[in-house]
Design a protein around this motif. Structure first.
Motif, PDB file in Angstrom:
ATOM      1  N   ARG A   1      23.170  34.517  36.654  1.00 48.43           N
ATOM      2  CA  ARG A   1      21.785  34.147  36.922  1.00 48.43           C
ATOM      3  C   ARG A   1      21.284  34.933  38.126  1.00 48.43           C
ATOM      4  NH1 ARG A   1      19.489  28.063  37.673  1.00 48.43           N
ATOM      5  NH2 ARG A   1      17.305  28.642  37.592  1.00 48.43           N
TER       6      ARG A   1
ATOM      7  N   ARG B   1      14.945  37.775  39.813  1.00 48.64           N
ATOM      8  CA  ARG B   1      14.334  38.345  38.604  1.00 48.64           C
ATOM      9  C   ARG B   1      13.926  37.267  37.608  1.00 48.64           C
ATOM     10  NH1 ARG B   1      18.723  42.922  37.465  1.00 48.64           N
ATOM     11  NH2 ARG B   1      18.787  43.780  39.545  1.00 48.64           N
ATOM     12  N   GLY B   2      14.259  36.033  37.902  1.00 45.37           N
ATOM     13  CA  GLY B   2      13.851  34.933  37.039  1.00 45.37           C
ATOM     14  C   GLY B   2      14.530  34.913  35.689  1.00 45.37           C
ATOM     15  N   GLY B   3      15.832  35.042  35.681  1.00 46.41           N
ATOM     16  CA  GLY B   3      16.541  35.001  34.403  1.00 46.41           C
ATOM     17  C   GLY B   3      18.007  35.327  34.557  1.00 46.41           C
ATOM     18  N   TYR B   4      18.597  35.769  33.475  1.00 45.43           N
ATOM     19  CA  TYR B   4      20.017  36.086  33.432  1.00 45.43           C
ATOM     20  C   TYR B   4      20.217  37.575  33.193  1.00 45.43           C
ATOM     21  CZ  TYR B   4      20.790  31.100  33.142  1.00 45.43           C
ATOM     22  OH  TYR B   4      20.810  29.762  33.423  1.00 45.43           O
ATOM     23  N   HIS B   5      21.184  38.137  33.915  1.00 43.85           N
ATOM     24  CA  HIS B   5      21.541  39.539  33.779  1.00 43.85           C
ATOM     25  C   HIS B   5      22.911  39.601  33.111  1.00 43.85           C
ATOM     26  CE1 HIS B   5      21.495  43.807  34.902  1.00 43.85           C
ATOM     27  NE2 HIS B   5      22.797  43.659  35.024  1.00 43.85           N
ATOM     28  N   THR B   6      23.012  40.366  32.046  1.00 45.17           N
ATOM     29  CA  THR B   6      24.247  40.461  31.280  1.00 45.17           C
ATOM     30  C   THR B   6      24.817  41.872  31.374  1.00 45.17           C
ATOM     31  OG1 THR B   6      23.403  38.855  29.709  1.00 45.17           O
ATOM     32  CG2 THR B   6      25.262  40.172  28.989  1.00 45.17           C
TER      33      THR B   6
ATOM     34  N   ILE C   1      27.703  37.176  32.377  1.00 39.95           N
ATOM     35  CA  ILE C   1      26.325  36.692  32.370  1.00 39.95           C
ATOM     36  C   ILE C   1      26.106  35.954  33.686  1.00 39.95           C
ATOM     37  CG2 ILE C   1      24.602  35.246  31.224  1.00 39.95           C
ATOM     38  CD1 ILE C   1      26.301  35.525  28.664  1.00 39.95           C
TER      39      ILE C   1
ATOM     40  N   GLU D   1      19.974  38.603  21.960  1.00 35.90           N
ATOM     41  CA  GLU D   1      20.248  40.014  22.231  1.00 35.90           C
ATOM     42  C   GLU D   1      21.713  40.230  22.612  1.00 35.90           C
ATOM     43  OE1 GLU D   1      15.927  41.564  23.834  1.00 35.90           O
ATOM     44  OE2 GLU D   1      17.241  40.481  25.224  1.00 35.90           O
TER      45      GLU D   1
ATOM     46  N   LYS E   1      18.627  42.529  31.577  1.00 37.62           N
ATOM     47  CA  LYS E   1      18.110  41.199  31.278  1.00 37.62           C
ATOM     48  C   LYS E   1      18.044  41.042  29.756  1.00 37.62           C
ATOM     49  CE  LYS E   1      14.341  38.108  32.439  1.00 37.62           C
ATOM     50  NZ  LYS E   1      13.077  37.952  33.129  1.00 37.62           N
TER      51      LYS E   1
ATOM     52  N   THR F   1      18.246  38.129  26.255  1.00 41.21           N
ATOM     53  CA  THR F   1      18.277  36.768  25.725  1.00 41.21           C
ATOM     54  C   THR F   1      19.652  36.554  25.088  1.00 41.21           C
ATOM     55  OG1 THR F   1      17.499  37.423  23.545  1.00 41.21           O
ATOM     56  CG2 THR F   1      15.805  36.862  25.186  1.00 41.21           C
TER      57      THR F   1
ATOM     58  N   LYS G   1      18.169  34.834  40.394  1.00 44.35           N
ATOM     59  CA  LYS G   1      16.955  34.074  40.716  1.00 44.35           C
ATOM     60  C   LYS G   1      15.777  34.979  41.059  1.00 44.35           C
ATOM     61  CE  LYS G   1      19.237  29.884  42.216  1.00 44.35           C
ATOM     62  NZ  LYS G   1      19.455  28.917  43.279  1.00 44.35           N
TER      63      LYS G   1
END
Length: 59
Positions: free
Chosen positions: A36, A40-45, A34, A13, A8, A10, A38
């Motif tokens: 989404r 984990r509530g964010g974006y995984h890169t 990248i 980052e 995860k 930003t 849901k």
């Protein structure tokens, strides 16, 4: 391809990781995924570079 970075992050980052990979490994190719997540509530890169470029720098 070798997974050199992931998790995860930003956008700032992610930018920093891309700069680091370009300066350290100078890969011929780089794949940045990248997605989404849901749950984990964010974006995984995940960032990949060619195995040949990764091993060349390790020597």
């Amino acid at each position: 391809m070798v997974d050199v970075s992931g998790g995860k992050m930003t956008l700032k980052e992610v930018e920093g990781e891309i700069r680091l990979m370009m300066n350290v490994f100078s890969p011929r190719r780089m794949v940045v995924d990248i997605r989404r997540v849901k749950a984990r509530g964010g974006y995984h890169t995940t960032i990949w570079i060619p195995k040949k470029d990764f091993e060349k720098k390790k020597k």
